[in-house]
Design a protein around this motif. Structure first.
Motif, PDB file in Angstrom:
ATOM      1  N   ALA A 460       0.830  -1.206   0.000  1.00  0.00           N
ATOM      2  CA  ALA A 460       0.000   0.000   0.000  1.00  0.00           C
ATOM      3  C   ALA A 460       0.864   1.254   0.000  1.00  0.00           C
ATOM      4  O   ALA A 460       0.577   2.226  -0.714  1.00  0.00           O
ATOM      5  N   GLN A 461       1.933   1.246   0.777  1.00  0.00           N
ATOM      6  CA  GLN A 461       2.856   2.386   0.792  1.00  0.00           C
ATOM      7  C   GLN A 461       3.445   2.627  -0.595  1.00  0.00           C
ATOM      8  O   GLN A 461       3.520   3.761  -1.078  1.00  0.00           O
ATOM      9  N   GLU A 462       3.879   1.549  -1.252  1.00  0.00           N
ATOM     10  CA  GLU A 462       4.495   1.669  -2.579  1.00  0.00           C
ATOM     11  C   GLU A 462       3.497   2.198  -3.601  1.00  0.00           C
ATOM     12  O   GLU A 462       3.830   3.048  -4.438  1.00  0.00           O
ATOM     13  N   SER A 479      -1.983  14.341   0.966  1.00  0.00           N
ATOM     14  CA  SER A 479      -1.161  14.986   1.988  1.00  0.00           C
ATOM     15  C   SER A 479      -2.012  15.557   3.111  1.00  0.00           C
ATOM     16  O   SER A 479      -1.537  15.712   4.239  1.00  0.00           O
ATOM     17  N   GLN A 480      -3.291  15.871   2.805  1.00  0.00           N
ATOM     18  CA  GLN A 480      -4.205  16.374   3.816  1.00  0.00           C
ATOM     19  C   GLN A 480      -4.884  15.248   4.594  1.00  0.00           C
ATOM     20  O   GLN A 480      -5.281  15.410   5.739  1.00  0.00           O
ATOM     21  N   GLU A 481      -5.032  14.093   3.942  1.00  0.00           N
ATOM     22  CA  GLU A 481      -5.730  12.957   4.539  1.00  0.00           C
ATOM     23  C   GLU A 481      -4.813  12.020   5.320  1.00  0.00           C
ATOM     24  O   GLU A 481      -5.243  11.369   6.284  1.00  0.00           O
ATOM     25  N   LEU A 482      -3.559  11.938   4.885  1.00  0.00           N
ATOM     26  CA  LEU A 482      -2.679  10.888   5.402  1.00  0.00           C
ATOM     27  C   LEU A 482      -1.360  11.478   5.903  1.00  0.00           C
ATOM     28  O   LEU A 482      -0.440  11.729   5.108  1.00  0.00           O
ATOM     29  N   PRO A 483      -1.212  11.699   7.194  1.00  0.00           N
ATOM     30  CA  PRO A 483       0.063  12.205   7.734  1.00  0.00           C
ATOM     31  C   PRO A 483       1.188  11.193   7.512  1.00  0.00           C
ATOM     32  O   PRO A 483       0.938   9.983   7.431  1.00  0.00           O
ATOM     33  N   PRO A 484       2.439  11.644   7.410  1.00  0.00           N
ATOM     34  CA  PRO A 484       3.578  10.731   7.179  1.00  0.00           C
ATOM     35  C   PRO A 484       3.708   9.642   8.244  1.00  0.00           C
ATOM     36  O   PRO A 484       4.255   8.578   7.973  1.00  0.00           O
ATOM     37  N   GLU A 485       3.191   9.912   9.440  1.00  0.00           N
ATOM     38  CA  GLU A 485       3.333   8.955  10.537  1.00  0.00           C
ATOM     39  C   GLU A 485       2.690   7.602  10.223  1.00  0.00           C
ATOM     40  O   GLU A 485       3.030   6.577  10.830  1.00  0.00           O
ATOM     41  N   TYR A 486       1.753   7.593   9.274  1.00  0.00           N
ATOM     42  CA  TYR A 486       1.099   6.334   8.933  1.00  0.00           C
ATOM     43  C   TYR A 486       2.003   5.414   8.101  1.00  0.00           C
ATOM     44  O   TYR A 486       1.672   4.254   7.906  1.00  0.00           O
ATOM     45  N   PHE A 487       3.105   5.939   7.589  1.00  0.00           N
ATOM     46  CA  PHE A 487       4.036   5.105   6.819  1.00  0.00           C
ATOM     47  C   PHE A 487       4.946   4.375   7.803  1.00  0.00           C
ATOM     48  O   PHE A 487       5.747   4.990   8.513  1.00  0.00           O
ATOM     49  N   VAL A 541      -4.961   3.915   0.922  1.00  0.00           N
ATOM     50  CA  VAL A 541      -4.873   4.884   2.011  1.00  0.00           C
ATOM     51  C   VAL A 541      -5.548   4.310   3.254  1.00  0.00           C
ATOM     52  O   VAL A 541      -5.032   4.423   4.378  1.00  0.00           O
ATOM     53  N   LYS A 542      -6.684   3.658   3.036  1.00  0.00           N
ATOM     54  CA  LYS A 542      -7.423   3.031   4.142  1.00  0.00           C
ATOM     55  C   LYS A 542      -6.586   1.938   4.810  1.00  0.00           C
ATOM     56  O   LYS A 542      -6.577   1.797   6.040  1.00  0.00           O
ATOM     57  N   VAL A 543      -5.851   1.170   4.006  1.00  0.00           N
ATOM     58  CA  VAL A 543      -5.000   0.110   4.546  1.00  0.00           C
ATOM     59  C   VAL A 543      -3.979   0.693   5.520  1.00  0.00           C
ATOM     60  O   VAL A 543      -3.756   0.157   6.611  1.00  0.00           O
ATOM     61  N   LEU A 544      -3.366   1.816   5.138  1.00  0.00           N
ATOM     62  CA  LEU A 544      -2.363   2.415   6.022  1.00  0.00           C
ATOM     63  C   LEU A 544      -2.987   2.963   7.290  1.00  0.00           C
ATOM     64  O   LEU A 544      -2.405   2.871   8.379  1.00  0.00           O
ATOM     65  N   LYS A 545      -4.172   3.532   7.137  1.00  0.00           N
ATOM     66  CA  LYS A 545      -4.836   4.075   8.321  1.00  0.00           C
ATOM     67  C   LYS A 545      -5.199   2.969   9.310  1.00  0.00           C
ATOM     68  O   LYS A 545      -5.284   3.199  10.518  1.00  0.00           O
ATOM     69  N   ASN A 546      -5.440   1.769   8.782  1.00  0.00           N
ATOM     70  CA  ASN A 546      -5.795   0.647   9.653  1.00  0.00           C
ATOM     71  C   ASN A 546      -4.577  -0.056  10.260  1.00  0.00           C
ATOM     72  O   ASN A 546      -4.720  -0.947  11.101  1.00  0.00           O
ATOM     73  N   PHE A 547      -3.399   0.360   9.819  1.00  0.00           N
ATOM     74  CA  PHE A 547      -2.203  -0.362  10.254  1.00  0.00           C
ATOM     75  C   PHE A 547      -1.993  -0.276  11.767  1.00  0.00           C
ATOM     76  O   PHE A 547      -1.623  -1.254  12.414  1.00  0.00           O
ATOM     77  N   GLU A 548      -2.242   0.899  12.317  1.00  0.00           N
ATOM     78  CA  GLU A 548      -2.024   1.066  13.753  1.00  0.00           C
ATOM     79  C   GLU A 548      -2.886   0.086  14.538  1.00  0.00           C
ATOM     80  O   GLU A 548      -2.434  -0.529  15.510  1.00  0.00           O
TER      81      GLU A 548
END
Length: 603
Positions: A460-462, A479-487, A541-548
């Motif tokens: 998902a990151q790639e 950039s507004q929806e997904l802060p870098p911290e989610y990577f 984007v949703k996948v990364l948000k769910n990572f935490e």
């Protein structure tokens, strides 16, 4: 960052980007790599590591290249910088000249750390050359005259004289404002045990070694004839440094490359005098390897200008062995190679003893490399003994195995068959056996092991990085929806942040990355189209948000397992409550994300 420092001090970002965008990446790389089309990309053998199966990929659509074997990659500027060992400025100038872009560099500002060394070496060349006609250089000058050099030749090649005194060059350079550090870096002075510095070259004839631009980057220096060779080396060279890498330079190429390119043929000799004798005698498609060991970088330089190579190394055993090694390197680069067997020790001696016509005839009658290889191999064995025939074939089979084009092996096998009077099938059989035992004889087979599939978060990151590199609108939105911290990967997080904070194209972003690993990682993402992208950009984007959530869930479940094993009921109860609360937050978060994903995918 490298890119930003250069832009700030010397060249504008706009100019650099213009050069990169105008340079045809396929045309540039084809000067060094044989490419063939595969789909929308081109593939070939990597110029930066040895391989038999092409893993080097060029994408003309994305204007980038990447090797899946050694993980190197970048844009056309990075390719030229790496393959030519250019500084950043040299690479920009080279490409700008190629595409017709004028670059104005502020000479009053210095970025390139090589420049002081380069300036010092070129001042030294002028100093040495200015002395060759002086009285103290009389013996050196007379030697050159006796070897057939005219004053015009001496001037053309910038041949000079290093004085006998211990610090003539040192004092000259210090008086001209050169820093001692640049003299040391250039290898022009040597530090004594007592801390004093002395000139490296003393009472010697100097032969400047130039880069492809004609700048002097090093020296070869010969003792004056009559000096005691038992106490000092006949020839000494500059040590390698930031601007001089012996294995990447061909002596005289800056003078002869146009002649070589026009005739598509290069004569390759060993040393300065071989080159100079050939050149002043009218053979101007010549280069010297400055020794017997040709490198792959030198071979690629030859390949850049010539389809045919004639190797004219010394006729002694060392020269023959070196010719065989050089021939094999060039042959595997698809250069048509022939080898000269001189009637004298070297081409210089042939010219002086028998004349230029004799040398020309010997070059014309050069032997095809494969026949030369077979002849020299067979000559080592007494073929009257049956087992020696087998040994000769075994040695030739090693060479056959090294050939990266299967179509080339067939005519060579026929040559071996005819030479040794054995069947072609027996040679093929030996080759098959060699390859089988090589494959199963304990060699590292890790390259053949399939790598585990990347997890969905890395993919998902790639995908996100690849898409926002090309889609500026999505770049702004995400950039507004997904802060870098989610990577989750630190390197990916850095790449993502740089992309989101800049408006440049992917090729310009490559130059903004200040770490080689980051550059290679980014290019590997750009060049690799992934099927998973059909899932939709916002789904990733949703996948990364769910990572935490996933990470916390895994950690809690692991702790629950340990609590059960330890029969710790209080800890188990707390962990189960924590897991339940986490799931409740997930339900709320998922509902909100589904609304966002639906809205964004419908836009």
């Amino acid at each position: 960052m490298l890119f930003e420092r250069v832009c700030e001090y010397l060249i504008s970002k706009e100019t650099i980007n213009e050069v990169i965008e105008k340079a045809d990446i396929i045309s540039v790389i084809r000067d060094y790599v044989s490419l063939r089309k595969r789909g929308t990309n081109y593939i070939g053998l990597c110029p930066f590591h040895n391989e038999k199966t092409p893993s080097f990929t060029v994408s003309p659509d994305k204007n980038i290249w990447h090797c899946f074997g050694c993980n190197e990659g970048g844009n056309v500027l990075r390719f030229i910088t790496k393959v030519e060992n250019f500084s950043f400025i040299e690479a920009i100038q080279y490409l700008a000249n190629r595409v017709g872009v004028t670059i104005e560099i502020d000479a009053s500002k210095s970025y390139d750390k090589k420049s002081p060394i380069l300036e010092t070496v070129n001042k030294s060349a002028k100093f040495y050359h200015s002395l060759i006609l002086k009285e103290e250089a009389k013996n050196a000058y007379n030697y050159l005259l006796n070897r057939g050099f005219s004053d015009e030749h001496i001037k053309h090649f910038q041949i000079g004289y290093a004085p006998r005194s211990a610090n003539s060059l040192l004092m000259f350079l210090k008086n001209s404002g050169a820093a001692i550090d640049s003299l040391i870096s250039a290898g022009l002075v040597i530090k004594r045990e007592n801390g004093d510095y002395i000139d490296r070259f003393r009472d010697r004839i100097t032969f400047p070694i130039c880069n492809s631009f004609g700048d002097v980057i090093a020296f070869g220096a010969r003792i004056i004839p009559g000096a005691d060779e038992s106490k000092q080396a006949k020839y000494i060279n500059s040590p390698e440094n930031d601007i001089y890498h012996k294995g990447k330079i061909l002596y005289g190429l800056h003078l002869t490359k146009d002649h070589i390119k026009k005739g598509k043929t290069a004569l390759i000799v060993e040393g300065y005098m071989d080159f100079l004798s050939c050149y002043i005698s009218g053979i101007v498609n010549v280069v010297a390897t400055l020794g017997t060991a040709m490198t792959i970088e030198q071979a690629r330089l030859i390949k850049r200008y010539a389809d045919n190579a004639v190797i004219g190394y010394d006729s002694d055993a060392a020269g023959v062995n070196a010719a065989l090694r050089a021939g094999e390197i060039l042959y595997n680069l698809n250069v048509d190679v022939n080898i000269v067997e001189f009637s004298k020790k070297d081409p210089d001696e042939v010219i002086r003893s028998e004349g230029i016509e004799s040398l020309t005839n010997q070059i014309v009658n050069a032997i095809p490399f494969t026949m030369f290889k077979i002849d020299k191999t067979v000559a080592k064995y007494n073929l009257q003994v049956a087992e020696n025939v087998s040994k000769a074939v075994d040695e030739i089979v090693v060479f056959l195995d090294s050939i990266n084009d299967a179509l080339k092996t067939q005519p060579i096998i026929k040559q071996v068959s005819d030479k040794l009077k054995i069947s072609e099938e027996s040679v093929y059989s030996k080759l098959r056996q060699f390859r089988y035992f090589k494959k199963t004889g304990g060699k590292d087979s890790s390259k053949n092991v399939k790598q585990p599939t990347k997890d969905k978060y890395v993919k998902a990151q790639e995908i996100i990085i690849r898409i926002i590199s090309q889609d500026c609108l999505k770049r702004k939105e995400v950039s507004q929806e997904l802060p870098p911290e989610y990577f989750v990967d630190e390197n990916m997080r850095k790449i993502y942040s740089i992309i989101c904070n800049n408006e440049g194209s992917s090729t310009s972003i490559i130059e903004m990355l200040d770490d080689e690993l980051l550059k290679n990682r980014y290019v590997s993402i750009l060049i690799n189209d992934m099927k998973e992208e059909v899932n939709g950009f916002w789904d990733n984007v949703k996948v990364l948000k769910n990572f935490e959530y996933e990470q916390k869930r895994i950690n809690i479940e692991e702790s629950i397992k340990h609590a059960q094993e330890d029969n710790n009921l209080e800890e188990l109860d707390n962990l189960l409550k924590e897991l339940n609360n986490l799931r409740l937050r997930r339900v709320s978060s998922t509902f909100k994300q589904d609304e966002e994903s639906s809205r964004n995918n419908n836009d």
